[in-house]
Design a protein around this motif. Structure first.
Motif, PDB file in Angstrom:
ATOM      1  N   SER A  95       0.810  -1.223   0.000  1.00 29.79           N
ATOM      2  CA  SER A  95       0.000   0.000   0.000  1.00 29.79           C
ATOM      3  C   SER A  95       0.842   1.273   0.000  1.00 29.79           C
ATOM      4  CB  SER A  95      -0.916   0.011   1.222  1.00 29.79           C
ATOM      5  OG  SER A  95      -0.154   0.158   2.412  1.00 29.79           O
ATOM      6  N   ASN A 101      -0.543   3.099  -3.870  1.00 36.56           N
ATOM      7  CA  ASN A 101      -1.194   1.924  -3.297  1.00 36.56           C
ATOM      8  C   ASN A 101      -1.502   0.906  -4.396  1.00 36.56           C
ATOM      9  OD1 ASN A 101      -2.868   0.092  -2.009  1.00 36.56           O
ATOM     10  ND2 ASN A 101      -4.540   1.548  -1.718  1.00 36.56           N
ATOM     11  N   VAL A 134      -7.043   0.257   2.432  1.00 35.74           N
ATOM     12  CA  VAL A 134      -6.243   0.322   1.197  1.00 35.74           C
ATOM     13  C   VAL A 134      -7.114   0.241  -0.054  1.00 35.74           C
ATOM     14  CG1 VAL A 134      -4.167  -0.524   2.348  1.00 35.74           C
ATOM     15  CG2 VAL A 134      -5.626  -2.149   1.115  1.00 35.74           C
TER      16      VAL A 134
END
Length: 184
Positions: A95, A101, A134
């Motif tokens: 991430s 990410n 995330v």
């Protein structure tokens, strides 16, 4: 049509991991056109923000595997009522650095097996919390908390119980639908 590549994260490093056996069992139940790629998370150095400016090769390899996948499958044991450190470390690395990410938008599912009667319920909730942050949309149902007993799975992913096979096949159907929904 191209294959759907699933990056599989097994949170146990143990050679005889029951969660690796569970992953193999699910892999055998997947329809044609799905390909599992097992992500090696055991050799990753611990995440360190000092590396954000120049990610080391193992970090870059992990991020490339995630980015090259169409979907994610997390298969986790439960250690001390939480997620194994090695799995959390992989999520942290994938991430980062901030703004890069690799998990964002990848459809995911979380399953697990344990010799304990509650399976891996608490660890899965912790993984789900991280995946929400995330931005990896995660299949909510069915929850897969497998109470492992000897003979339930073998090393090749054969399932020793018709009831478990039917349950996992239902999970696979929902997961395939989830992946298709988020790929289109």
């Amino acid at each position: 049509m191209s294959k759907t590549k699933v990056a599989v994260f097994v949170g146990s490093l143990r050679k005889d991991s029951i969660n690796k056996k569970l992953a193999k069992a699910v892999e055998k139940l997947m329809p044609a056109g799905y390909e599992f790629e097992y992500v090696d998370i055991g050799e990753l150095p611990l995440y360190n923000q000092d590396y954000d400016a120049d990610y080391p090769a193992p970090y870059r390899r992990l991020k490339q595997q995630i980015e090259g996948a169409d979907a994610l499958l997390f298969v986790t044991p439960e250690y001390n009522r939480s997620v194994p450190g090695v799995l959390k470390n992989a999520i942290d690395i994938g991430s980062r650095p901030w703004g890069k990410n690799s998990f964002a938008g990848k459809p995911a599912a979380v399953i697990g097996a344990s010799i304990g009667t509650i399976g891996t319920a608490i660890a899965q909730q912790h993984v789900r919390g991280s995946l929400a942050f995330v931005d990896a949309p995660t299949l909510a149902q069915p929850e897969v908390f497998i109470h492992f007993k000897e003979g339930l799975f073998d090393d090749e992913g054969n399932i020793g119980s018709d009831e478990t096979r039917k349950f996992l096949q239902a999970f696979v159907g929902k997961y395939v639908d989830w992946v298709a929904k988020h790929r289109s």
